[in-house]
Design a protein around this motif. Structure first.
Motif, short mmCIF file in Angstrom:
data_model
loop_
_atom_site.label_atom_id
_atom_site.label_comp_id
_atom_site.label_asym_id
_atom_site.label_seq_id
_atom_site.Cartn_x
_atom_site.Cartn_y
_atom_site.Cartn_z
N ASN A 231 -1.69 87.09 -16.19
CA ASN A 231 -0.79 86.89 -17.17
C ASN A 231 -1.50 87.87 -18.56
O ASN A 231 -0.56 88.22 -19.16
CB ASN A 231 -0.77 85.70 -17.71
CG ASN A 231 0.01 84.61 -16.92
OD1 ASN A 231 0.91 85.03 -16.24
ND2 ASN A 231 -0.38 83.33 -16.71
N SER A 275 4.39 89.33 -13.77
CA SER A 275 4.49 88.25 -14.75
C SER A 275 5.81 88.57 -15.33
O SER A 275 6.14 89.62 -15.86
CB SER A 275 3.40 88.82 -15.75
OG SER A 275 3.44 88.07 -17.14
N ARG A 276 6.64 87.38 -15.45
CA ARG A 276 7.88 87.50 -15.49
C ARG A 276 8.37 87.13 -16.92
O ARG A 276 9.54 87.80 -17.42
CB ARG A 276 8.81 86.58 -14.58
CG ARG A 276 8.52 87.11 -13.00
CD ARG A 276 9.24 85.84 -11.97
NE ARG A 276 8.04 84.77 -11.87
CZ ARG A 276 8.23 83.73 -11.14
NH1 ARG A 276 9.28 83.70 -10.33
NH2 ARG A 276 7.50 82.78 -11.00
N SER A 277 7.49 86.32 -17.68
CA SER A 277 7.99 85.84 -18.89
C SER A 277 8.26 87.07 -19.87
O SER A 277 9.27 86.94 -20.74
CB SER A 277 6.91 84.70 -19.33
OG SER A 277 6.78 83.78 -18.56
N ALA A 332 8.92 75.27 -13.99
CA ALA A 332 8.01 76.42 -14.56
C ALA A 332 6.57 76.47 -14.03
O ALA A 332 5.50 76.58 -14.70
CB ALA A 332 7.68 76.18 -16.38
N VAL A 437 8.35 83.81 -25.20
CA VAL A 437 7.30 83.77 -24.23
C VAL A 437 6.44 82.63 -24.55
O VAL A 437 5.56 81.98 -23.68
CB VAL A 437 6.56 85.09 -24.11
CG1 VAL A 437 5.47 84.80 -23.07
CG2 VAL A 437 7.58 86.02 -23.53
N ASP A 440 6.31 79.17 -22.53
CA ASP A 440 5.55 78.74 -21.47
C ASP A 440 4.23 79.48 -21.48
O ASP A 440 3.25 79.43 -20.29
CB ASP A 440 6.18 79.09 -20.15
CG ASP A 440 6.32 80.61 -20.14
OD1 ASP A 440 5.98 81.43 -20.87
OD2 ASP A 440 6.60 81.08 -18.70
N GLU A 441 3.72 80.07 -22.75
CA GLU A 441 2.27 80.42 -22.68
C GLU A 441 1.87 80.23 -24.16
O GLU A 441 2.76 80.50 -25.26
CB GLU A 441 2.40 82.19 -22.35
CG GLU A 441 2.51 82.39 -21.27
CD GLU A 441 1.56 82.12 -19.92
OE1 GLU A 441 0.32 81.56 -20.58
OE2 GLU A 441 1.60 81.82 -18.89
#
Length: 498
Positions: A231, A275-277, A332, A437, A440-441
């Motif tokens: 990430n 890393s998709r986000s 998620a 983003v 979820d981060e």
């Protein structure tokens, strides 16, 4: 006004610090090939190179505060490097922040005195964060994090103020971008020259179990490069591509060719890092930009692009679809379990929270169901949601106050028909992806980390613009009042006192 100078015509020389940083990175990577990469001689050589680069960087940033942005971003990116010993990491991180940002502390007093300033409101927010340290679940950790955040905030403020005074907002963006490009190239070099075992890691479920061990599926390896987790690669790519897209219209033809190649390289890195986000955030920001810039034509392009993506996934076959939708994406990848627990804890302390930046400490409770794996690191554990983390740390009212501070200047930007600083591009290519983003981060709650530093920097630019617009409007009103006849002036003053 000079404050609205369009910086697109300003000469933008390559900072000499880039060469120093690049040489240091190449030397450090080269040392990994020798037989004893962590031997005394290797460590001594790396230490000499780093100290020389830091000293030269400090001199450059003192002479030209706008270039301080390059070093701050570089430090935040390199601080995630897995090859820095854990015992040395805090000393290097806090030491460099203090060295480079301490000279900017006096500027905080000027920010506090500014009327109706978002910088003053931000300091009020930090004041509340300091109060939460008194009852924090990890007070020492909270205070240390807050101290570093305030130092970084002062450094960001110095960069932005000087860039605004000199009409060099584009150069500020360029310095941030160059730091990201240096680390991106170093990461790509690591993918080519370092052993696979050093630059790749197996995917772990939130429970801490390998994907293959529980479900019988093939293990998924993700690229981590020079970092400790994949990430971090995604975060690096997010800020790099966003900055390139923002700066692109200022670039020369030769620069644009290099920037396009860098974007393709960065996207390839985030692809193998899986890393998709960040990619989704950039797609969202880019789609909204096309709709805003080109209206209906842009909307048609976005719809056509979405249709092509769906068609491509359909034609790719079931195996590729399984890869895309792996990891229980509807929860998620297990984050919803953590969020539900965190929301219950917020309900116990909705006003005060549990202490600045210590959201991860609530996972140490024996009633937390996932107490093994990546959730047992105390305050270092991540809730993987910046907004929930903020509410856990400083409470709901303080989080809402922070959101108000962040959004206010961007509303002013979009009320203006002119855009001399090209801030609307920043909103679409930087702010919106980072806000997305952050769902979820935990990335932008403070000034730390590449994404947090960048988010604070672009906000500070927008806030400077809002203050300039406010002062200009006040000047126009005063001039108009002076031009009115005496009777009309008296009537207007009488109405204003009612």
């Amino acid at each position: 006004m000079a404050e609205f100078a369009d910086s697109s015509g300003v000469a933008l020389p390559l900072p000499g610090a880039v060469l120093i940083a690049g040489a240091a990175a190449i030397a450090a990577i080269t040392l990994l090939f020798i037989s004893s990469p962590f031997g005394p001689l290797s460590l001594a050589l790396v230490g000499v190179i780093v100290l020389a680069a830091v000293w030269q960087g400090w001199l450059v940033s003192r002479r030209d505060p706008v270039q301080l942005a390059f070093f701050l971003m570089l430090f935040e990116l390199v601080s995630e490097c897995a090859y820095i010993p854990d015992t040395l990491r805090p000393l290097a991180s806090y030491g460099l922040t203090l060295l480079f940002c301490f000279p900017a502390i006096p500027l905080m007093w000027r920010a506090w005195k500014g009327p109706a300033s978002g910088f003053k409101l931000y300091l009020v927010y930090y004041g509340w964060c300091l109060i939460t340290v008194a009852y924090s679940l990890a007070p020492t950790y909270s205070f240390a994090r807050l101290l570093r955040t305030v130092l970084l905030f002062s450094g960001i403020l110095l960069c932005v103020v000087r860039a605004r005074q000199q009409g060099e907002v584009a150069r500020l963006v360029r310095n941030l971008m160059l730091a990201c490009i240096v680390v991106t190239l170093a990461t790509a070099a690591a993918a080519l020259v370092l052993p696979h075992s050093r630059t790749w890691s197996d995917v772990l479920e939130p429970s801490g179990q390998l994907v293959a061990s529980e479900y019988g599926q093939e293990e998924i390896s993700r690229f981590i490069g020079l970092f400790g987790e994949p990430n971090a690669v995604g975060e690096m790519v997010l800020v790099t591509v966003g900055l390139i897209l923002t700066y692109f219209e200022f670039a020369t033809r030769t620069e644009r060719k290099v920037l396009v190649a860098t974007v393709l390289l960065a996207l390839a890195l985030t692809g193998i890092a899986d890393s998709r986000s960040g990619v989704l955030g950039l797609m969202l920001g880019g789609s909204l930009y096309l709709c805003w810039k080109y209206r209906f034509k842009g909307f048609l392009v976005v719809v056509s692009g979405c249709a092509m993506i769906v068609l491509g996934l359909t034609l790719a076959g079931p195996n590729f679809s399984i890869y895309i939708w792996r990891g229980d994406i509807w929860t998620a990848t297990g984050r919803t379990d953590v969020w539900q627990y965190a929301l219950k804890q917020i309900a116990h302390r909705p006003i005060t929270g549990y202490g600045y930046d210590t959201a991860g400490a609530i996972l140490s409770n024996r009633y937390f169901p996932l107490w093994w794996g990546p959730w047992d690191e105390g305050p270092h554990s991540s809730l993987h949601d910046g907004y929930i983390s903020s509410m856990v740390g400083v409470g709901i009212p303080a989080t809402i106050f922070w959101i108000f501070i962040m959004f206010r200047p961007w509303l002013t930007v979009f009320r203006q028909s002119e855009d001399p600083w090209r801030l609307k591009r920043m909103l679409f290519f930087l702010v919106i992806p980072l806000l997305f983003v952050n769902i979820d981060e935990s990335m932008i709650n403070d000034c730390a980390g590449p994404a947090g530093l960048l988010f604070a920097a672009v906000w500070a630019v927008a806030e400077q613009y809002r203050l300039v617009v406010s002062r200009r409007a006040a000047t126009v009103d005063r001039q108009a009042l002076q031009d009115l006849p005496a009777a009309a002036t008296a009537l207007r003053l009488a109405q204003s006192t009612r």
